[in-house]
Design a protein around this motif. Structure first.
Motif, short mmCIF file in Angstrom:
data_model
loop_
_atom_site.label_atom_id
_atom_site.label_comp_id
_atom_site.label_asym_id
_atom_site.label_seq_id
_atom_site.Cartn_x
_atom_site.Cartn_y
_atom_site.Cartn_z
N ARG A 1 0.82 -1.22 0.00
CA ARG A 1 0.00 0.00 0.00
C ARG A 1 0.85 1.27 0.00
O ARG A 1 0.40 2.33 -0.40
N SER A 2 2.11 1.14 0.46
CA SER A 2 2.96 2.33 0.54
C SER A 2 3.17 2.96 -0.83
O SER A 2 3.33 4.18 -0.94
N ASN B 1 1.10 3.38 -3.20
CA ASN B 1 -0.02 4.21 -3.64
C ASN B 1 -0.45 5.23 -2.59
O ASN B 1 -1.51 5.85 -2.73
N ALA B 2 0.35 5.40 -1.55
CA ALA B 2 -0.03 6.32 -0.47
C ALA B 2 -0.14 7.74 -1.01
O ALA B 2 0.73 8.21 -1.73
N LYS B 3 -1.26 8.38 -0.67
CA LYS B 3 -1.48 9.76 -1.15
C LYS B 3 -1.23 10.77 -0.05
O LYS B 3 -1.01 11.94 -0.33
N ASN B 4 -1.32 10.34 1.19
CA ASN B 4 -1.08 11.27 2.29
C ASN B 4 -0.39 10.56 3.45
O ASN B 4 -0.17 9.34 3.40
N ARG C 1 -1.49 9.93 6.36
CA ARG C 1 -2.38 8.95 6.99
C ARG C 1 -2.18 7.56 6.35
O ARG C 1 -2.05 6.57 7.07
N ASP C 2 -2.15 7.54 5.02
CA ASP C 2 -1.98 6.25 4.32
C ASP C 2 -0.69 5.56 4.78
O ASP C 2 -0.67 4.35 4.99
N ARG D 1 -8.71 5.44 9.34
CA ARG D 1 -9.41 5.05 8.11
C ARG D 1 -10.57 5.99 7.81
O ARG D 1 -10.97 6.15 6.65
#
Ligand SMILES: *[C@@H]1O[C@H](CO)[C@@H](O)[C@H](O)[C@H]1NC(C)=O
Ligand SMILES: *[C@@H]1O[C@H](CO)[C@@H](O)[C@H](O)[C@H]1NC(C)=O
Ligand SMILES: *[C@@H]1O[C@H](CO)[C@@H](O)[C@H](O)[C@H]1NC(C)=O
Ligand SMILES: *[C@@H]1O[C@H](CO)[C@@H](O)[C@H](O)[C@H]1NC(C)=O
Length: 218
Positions: free
Chosen positions: A76-77, A79-82, A84-85, A145
């Motif tokens: 997931r890292s 595609n992290a957008k912020n 928080r992700d 989330r």
């Protein structure tokens, strides 16, 4: 005499911590199969480690390498957008690890013959402490989330304020520190202390990643 015993315990704990951070640094060198660090990830880890340097004063220091290798362990890292992700990654790893650590404490408690000894008392506190930590972690995970991004005027955003995210992880740290202190006072629990330190590192990583949110909308 008590004092010198305490000093020895603290000293060996520090040695264990140094050893485990050396091992972590080494394993971050092999990148096979993992997602490449994105510019966002590298920037966030630079900031996190800069924050950690000021915050933890060398103790449980979150290095850029530790940050990147931990984030890379989860796809997931990429595609992290912020932030928080990214911060969700150590929180999700923690959710699993805290349950495992609680199980290990339970096992040790089971093997402790004298149920009124101070070791047994400390282990019982730790068992409950890990259960409480797991519960707050689940709450923070849900809060993170539910985050809808930074609030700005004129936008419909009923998610939590940015500043609530690092506040929540701070609570995890606060609650879980009871067990950390109890373990330090016990002989023969080096494996539990080491496991405990790895949990602290992940909590610190999450806090350091979320640090820029502290000053938003507080
Ligand atoms: C890192 O910090 C700088 C300075 O505060 C900021 O401009 C930049 O956006 C931050 N980078 C990330 C990825 O958060
Ligand atoms: C590093 O952290 C300090 C204090 O925590 C902050 O003032 C400084 O702007 C940070 N530097 C960068 C490059 O983010
Ligand atoms: C993560 O990505 C790698 C490379 O793209 C892939 O081989 C691996 O199966 C993925 N893992 C998960 C859990 O999705
Ligand atoms: C168990 O521990 C308590 C407290 O240290 C001690 O008073 C007691 O004698 C111990 N019992 C046995 C059977 O060793």
């Amino acid at each position: 005499m008590e004092a010198s015993q305490m000093t020895t315990t603290i000293f060996s704990t520090i040695v264990i911590m140094l050893l485990s951070s050396a091992i972590t640094a080494q394993s971050s060198a092999d990148v096979g199969g993992k997602p490449k660090p994105t510019d966002f990830m590298v920037g966030a880890c630079k900031n996190a480690s800069n924050f950690s340097r000021g915050y933890t004063e060398g103790y449980n220091y979150v290095s850029q390498e530790f940050c990147i290798s931990t984030l890379q362990s989860d796809n997931r890292s990429a595609n992290a957008k912020n932030l928080r992700d990214l911060a969700l990654i150590p929180v999700d790893i923690l959710k699993e690890r805290v349950v495992i650590a609680g199980g290990n404490v339970k096992k040790m408690l089971h093997n402790t013959k004298n149920s009124t000894s101070s070791t047994a008392r400390h282990l019982r506190i730790c068992e409950l402490n890990y259960a409480a930590t797991a519960s707050i972690l689940n709450f923070c995970d849900a809060l993170m989330r539910d985050y809808q991004g930074e609030r700005s005027t004129g936008h419909d955003n009923d998610g939590p304020l940015s500043s609530k995210l690092p506040e929540c992880v701070d609570k995890v740290y606060e609650v879980s520190s009871y067990c950390a202190l109890a373990l330090l006072a016990m002989p023969g629990v080096e494996a539990l202390v080491k496991e405990r330190h790895q949990l602290d590192m992940l909590i610190d990583l999450s806090m350091a990643l979320l640090a820029p949110y502290k000053d938003l909308e507080s």
